[in-house]
Scaffold this motif. Structure first.
Motif, PDB file in Angstrom:
ATOM      1  N   ASP A 166      13.132  38.684  26.591  1.00  0.00           N
ATOM      2  CA  ASP A 166      13.034  37.277  26.177  1.00  0.00           C
ATOM      3  C   ASP A 166      12.880  37.148  24.666  1.00  0.00           C
ATOM      4  O   ASP A 166      13.262  36.136  24.079  1.00  0.00           O
ATOM      5  CB  ASP A 166      11.858  36.587  26.868  1.00  0.00           C
ATOM      6  N   ALA A 167      12.304  38.173  24.033  1.00  0.00           N
ATOM      7  CA  ALA A 167      12.061  38.115  22.594  1.00  0.00           C
ATOM      8  C   ALA A 167      13.287  38.519  21.778  1.00  0.00           C
ATOM      9  O   ALA A 167      13.300  38.336  20.554  1.00  0.00           O
ATOM     10  CB  ALA A 167      10.887  39.016  22.224  1.00  0.00           C
ATOM     11  N   MET A 168      14.309  39.063  22.437  1.00  0.00           N
ATOM     12  CA  MET A 168      15.526  39.455  21.712  1.00  0.00           C
ATOM     13  C   MET A 168      16.255  38.226  21.193  1.00  0.00           C
ATOM     14  O   MET A 168      16.275  37.172  21.839  1.00  0.00           O
ATOM     15  CB  MET A 168      16.454  40.252  22.624  1.00  0.00           C
ATOM     16  N   LYS A 169      16.866  38.369  20.011  1.00  0.00           N
ATOM     17  CA  LYS A 169      17.599  37.268  19.396  1.00  0.00           C
ATOM     18  C   LYS A 169      19.088  37.592  19.345  1.00  0.00           C
ATOM     19  O   LYS A 169      19.482  38.729  19.110  1.00  0.00           O
ATOM     20  CB  LYS A 169      17.081  37.005  17.986  1.00  0.00           C
ATOM     21  N   VAL A 170      19.891  36.562  19.567  1.00  0.00           N
ATOM     22  CA  VAL A 170      21.335  36.729  19.487  1.00  0.00           C
ATOM     23  C   VAL A 170      21.697  37.178  18.070  1.00  0.00           C
ATOM     24  O   VAL A 170      21.226  36.618  17.080  1.00  0.00           O
ATOM     25  CB  VAL A 170      22.059  35.419  19.834  1.00  0.00           C
ATOM     26  N   GLY A 171      22.529  38.204  17.981  1.00  0.00           N
ATOM     27  CA  GLY A 171      22.935  38.759  16.701  1.00  0.00           C
ATOM     28  C   GLY A 171      22.259  40.075  16.367  1.00  0.00           C
ATOM     29  O   GLY A 171      22.692  40.774  15.445  1.00  0.00           O
ATOM     30  N   GLU A 172      21.189  40.443  17.113  1.00  0.00           N
ATOM     31  CA  GLU A 172      20.512  41.720  16.858  1.00  0.00           C
ATOM     32  C   GLU A 172      21.403  42.888  17.277  1.00  0.00           C
ATOM     33  O   GLU A 172      22.174  42.803  18.235  1.00  0.00           O
ATOM     34  CB  GLU A 172      19.193  41.792  17.637  1.00  0.00           C
ATOM     35  N   TRP A 173      21.256  43.999  16.535  1.00  0.00           N
ATOM     36  CA  TRP A 173      21.980  45.217  16.889  1.00  0.00           C
ATOM     37  C   TRP A 173      21.485  45.756  18.229  1.00  0.00           C
ATOM     38  O   TRP A 173      20.286  45.717  18.521  1.00  0.00           O
ATOM     39  CB  TRP A 173      21.768  46.297  15.824  1.00  0.00           C
ATOM     40  N   VAL A 174      22.415  46.283  19.036  1.00  0.00           N
ATOM     41  CA  VAL A 174      22.069  46.944  20.297  1.00  0.00           C
ATOM     42  C   VAL A 174      22.907  48.210  20.437  1.00  0.00           C
ATOM     43  O   VAL A 174      23.989  48.332  19.842  1.00  0.00           O
ATOM     44  CB  VAL A 174      22.288  46.031  21.521  1.00  0.00           C
ATOM     45  N   VAL A 175      22.402  49.148  21.229  1.00  0.00           N
ATOM     46  CA  VAL A 175      23.064  50.435  21.449  1.00  0.00           C
ATOM     47  C   VAL A 175      23.158  50.678  22.957  1.00  0.00           C
ATOM     48  O   VAL A 175      22.161  50.558  23.668  1.00  0.00           O
ATOM     49  CB  VAL A 175      22.288  51.587  20.781  1.00  0.00           C
ATOM     50  N   ALA A 176      24.356  51.003  23.437  1.00  0.00           N
ATOM     51  CA  ALA A 176      24.568  51.329  24.852  1.00  0.00           C
ATOM     52  C   ALA A 176      24.767  52.831  25.001  1.00  0.00           C
ATOM     53  O   ALA A 176      25.477  53.448  24.208  1.00  0.00           O
ATOM     54  CB  ALA A 176      25.778  50.579  25.407  1.00  0.00           C
ATOM     55  N   ILE A 177      24.126  53.419  26.020  1.00  0.00           N
ATOM     56  CA  ILE A 177      24.264  54.852  26.293  1.00  0.00           C
ATOM     57  C   ILE A 177      24.589  55.030  27.770  1.00  0.00           C
ATOM     58  O   ILE A 177      23.942  54.418  28.631  1.00  0.00           O
ATOM     59  CB  ILE A 177      22.976  55.624  25.944  1.00  0.00           C
ATOM     60  N   GLY A 178      25.596  55.849  28.055  1.00  0.00           N
ATOM     61  CA  GLY A 178      25.968  56.070  29.446  1.00  0.00           C
ATOM     62  C   GLY A 178      27.097  57.066  29.572  1.00  0.00           C
ATOM     63  O   GLY A 178      27.351  57.850  28.657  1.00  0.00           O
ATOM     64  N   SER A 179      27.786  57.014  30.721  1.00  0.00           N
ATOM     65  CA  SER A 179      28.843  57.983  31.032  1.00  0.00           C
ATOM     66  C   SER A 179      30.151  57.282  31.354  1.00  0.00           C
ATOM     67  O   SER A 179      30.639  57.345  32.488  1.00  0.00           O
ATOM     68  CB  SER A 179      28.417  58.865  32.214  1.00  0.00           C
ATOM     69  N   PRO A 180      30.760  56.579  30.388  1.00  0.00           N
ATOM     70  CA  PRO A 180      32.039  55.923  30.673  1.00  0.00           C
ATOM     71  C   PRO A 180      33.103  56.937  31.046  1.00  0.00           C
ATOM     72  O   PRO A 180      33.284  57.939  30.354  1.00  0.00           O
ATOM     73  CB  PRO A 180      32.366  55.213  29.347  1.00  0.00           C
ATOM     74  N   PHE A 181      33.787  56.689  32.181  1.00  0.00           N
ATOM     75  CA  PHE A 181      34.825  57.591  32.678  1.00  0.00           C
ATOM     76  C   PHE A 181      34.304  59.020  32.842  1.00  0.00           C
ATOM     77  O   PHE A 181      35.056  59.990  32.729  1.00  0.00           O
ATOM     78  CB  PHE A 181      36.039  57.582  31.740  1.00  0.00           C
ATOM     79  N   GLY A 182      32.995  59.170  33.114  1.00  0.00           N
ATOM     80  CA  GLY A 182      32.402  60.484  33.319  1.00  0.00           C
ATOM     81  C   GLY A 182      32.088  61.238  32.046  1.00  0.00           C
ATOM     82  O   GLY A 182      31.661  62.398  32.105  1.00  0.00           O
ATOM     83  N   LEU A 183      32.267  60.620  30.884  1.00  0.00           N
ATOM     84  CA  LEU A 183      31.976  61.268  29.606  1.00  0.00           C
ATOM     85  C   LEU A 183      30.500  61.046  29.279  1.00  0.00           C
ATOM     86  O   LEU A 183      30.125  60.028  28.680  1.00  0.00           O
ATOM     87  CB  LEU A 183      32.881  60.700  28.495  1.00  0.00           C
ATOM     88  N   GLY A 184      29.659  61.990  29.675  1.00  0.00           N
ATOM     89  CA  GLY A 184      28.214  61.833  29.608  1.00  0.00           C
ATOM     90  C   GLY A 184      27.664  61.600  28.209  1.00  0.00           C
ATOM     91  O   GLY A 184      28.178  62.127  27.224  1.00  0.00           O
ATOM     92  N   TYR A 185      26.634  60.788  28.156  1.00  0.00           N
ATOM     93  CA  TYR A 185      25.857  60.541  26.933  1.00  0.00           C
ATOM     94  C   TYR A 185      26.734  60.019  25.791  1.00  0.00           C
ATOM     95  O   TYR A 185      26.645  60.461  24.660  1.00  0.00           O
ATOM     96  CB  TYR A 185      25.077  61.794  26.536  1.00  0.00           C
ATOM     97  N   THR A 186      27.584  59.074  26.138  1.00  0.00           N
ATOM     98  CA  THR A 186      28.389  58.382  25.140  1.00  0.00           C
ATOM     99  C   THR A 186      27.576  57.240  24.551  1.00  0.00           C
ATOM    100  O   THR A 186      26.964  56.450  25.285  1.00  0.00           O
ATOM    101  CB  THR A 186      29.680  57.840  25.775  1.00  0.00           C
ATOM    102  N   VAL A 187      27.565  57.142  23.229  1.00  0.00           N
ATOM    103  CA  VAL A 187      26.798  56.114  22.518  1.00  0.00           C
ATOM    104  C   VAL A 187      27.765  55.119  21.888  1.00  0.00           C
ATOM    105  O   VAL A 187      28.685  55.519  21.170  1.00  0.00           O
ATOM    106  CB  VAL A 187      25.908  56.746  21.432  1.00  0.00           C
TER     107      VAL A 187
END
Length: 469
Positions: A166-187
């Protein structure tokens, strides 16, 4: 050079500057622009860029130990004809494999992910950042918010920290981490594009964060983080591949659901028992209220908390617990942010007047969540979970396999060592414990000590797999 206007001459006179002096100043300015930024300016810009780069690096290093890759198997209704032929008459039908992501939220192995990652799963296995590959069990799931909790049997994991979404503001930087298409630990990085996105028609309860950080299939269930390395959302879906529009379940909603699932296996949501809609400009004009005055009640359930609080159709709920309500989405969000049994103050507009009333939140009536295949497996299969048989040369030829009668894998027990090793129905064993071109009998004999080292051929490629009870 442009001639001086009368206005310019007046300004020069006021400043005590002559026309030649102004011309010289303009010349120096043009010269400076032509030379480009000074070394000091370049260094300052590079320093700022390094700060941002370092911030992204710190997030990746801090959060990655809490991120996992989730591999699932499910029954494949679209298996190719060869696999259908091999599997016919067997208790194990051909399987398909999928990949998703998850985030560890307790040191003893509880992992939060999306429901759609594990829905329909025969088996669930987890890749940890330290290289371990562990089977996971399903603790519970919540299709209404597309969330689920799975658990691996281990200790000492790094649990992620959650931020107040709730405290996040639109426009703040964000980082996503996951395994798109099985490619682990993609940032990937981006900004928080919007908050409170709903009415997408994907889930019963929608209150998404929107981001332009790149999210693709396989990212589902992974964390969306702020620059402090705290989870602000659980990446859930995209609108069109490569469109730059992704959605995440806010951390406040996700954490509340995860904690309840871990405690009781299900989610209990607060409810007041009203149907509500937004105030259109036309409705607002007729009712003589502002279009953003609140949520218009269009139905009240019998024996509901709202009924007991004397809420009526036509009322406009303007505030919940002193927090202003502007539309029906706000009303849903505010009610869901509280616990069942809490008593809240409501501010209501009725016939141009404001009233206050109290409502005690009840549990939202929801159907029981049906079990999925992985919850119906019962006791894991004994042994290595591998069934093989020799094909005749004619059968091998029909299946497009080598003419020599090598052992063909015809069954894989879900959750077994063979399944965790990634073996599939239709794979051909070309070597077992160093013996080339073995027979099925030799494979069975080699498995007597509870472990196997296989070299397997799958279509045009080969790989090794280690199996152990």
């Amino acid at each position: 050079m442009r001639p001086l206007t009368l206005r310019s001459l007046v300004v020069l006179a006021c400043l005590g500057l002559s026309a030649p002096a102004l011309a010289q100043a303009q010349k120096e300015k043009v010269s400076a622009q032509a030379q480009g930024p000074s070394p000091a300016q370049v260094q300052a810009s590079q320093a700022e860029a390094r700060k941002l780069s370092d911030a992204f690096v710190n997030v990746a290093e801090r959060v990655s130990p809490s991120v996992v890759q989730i591999d699932v198997t499910a029954r494949d209704e679209n298996a190719d004809q060869i696999l259908r032929w091999i599997g016919r008459g067997s208790s194990d039908s051909p399987v398909a494999r999928g990949t998703g992501s998850g985030v560890v939220f307790t040191p003893d192995g509880a992992i939060l992910t999306n429901n759609h990652v594990i829905e329909g799963a025969l088996t669930i296995n987890v890749h940890l950042r330290d290289g371990r590959f562990l089977p996971a069990r399903l603790v519970g799931r919540d299709p209404a918010t597309d969330l689920a909790v799975i658990k691996v049997d281990t200790q000492g994991l790094v649990a992620a920290k959650f931020a107040d979404s709730d405290a996040m503001k639109v426009g703040e930087w964000v980082v996503a981490i996951g395994s798109p298409f099985g490619l682990g630990y993609t940032v990937t990085t981006g900004v928080l594009s919007a908050k409170g996105r709903g009415q997408l028609g994907m889930n019963l309860i929608e209150d998404y964060l929107q981001t332009d950080a790149s999210i693709n299939p396989g990212n589902s269930g992974g964390p969306l983080c702020d620059l402090e390395g705290r989870v602000v959302g659980i990446n859930t879906m995209i609108v069109g591949r490569g469109s730059g529009i992704g959605f995440a379940v806010p951390s406040n909603m996700a954490r509340r659901a995860a904690e309840q699932i871990l405690k009781s296996g299900r989610v209990e949501r607060a409810w007041i028992g009203v149907g509500a809609q937004d105030l259109s400009p036309e409705l607002a004009t007729v009712m003589k209220v502002d279009p953003r005055a609140g949520a218009l009640v269009n139905a009240v359930g019998d024996n509901s908390p709202a009924k007991r609080a004397q809420i009526k159709p036509g009322d406009v709920i303007a505030a919940v617990a002193a927090r202003p309500i502007h539309d029906s989405h706000d009303l849903t969000r505010e009610v869901l942010s509280h616990d069942v049994g809490q008593t809240l103050e409501l501010e209501v507009l009725r016939d141009g007047k404001r009233y206050g009333t109290k409502v005690t939140l009840a549990a939202r009536p929801e159907p029981a969540v049906p079990p999925i295949p992985v919850q119906q497996q019962g006791v894991p299969q004994p042994g290595l979970g591998l069934t093989v048989r020799d094909l005749t040369p004619q059968q091998a030829s029909q299946a497009g396999l080598p003419s020599k009668a090598l052992p063909l894998i015809t069954g894989i027990s879900p959750g077994s060592s063979a399944d965790r090793a990634g073996l599939k129905v239709g794979d051909v064993i070309v070597e077992v414990d160093g013996t080339s071109e073995p027979t099925s009998s030799q494979v069975q004999q080699a498995a007597a000590d509870g472990q196997l080292l296989l070299r397997v051929k799958r279509r045009e490629s080969s790989f090794y797999a280690a199996l152990k009870k």
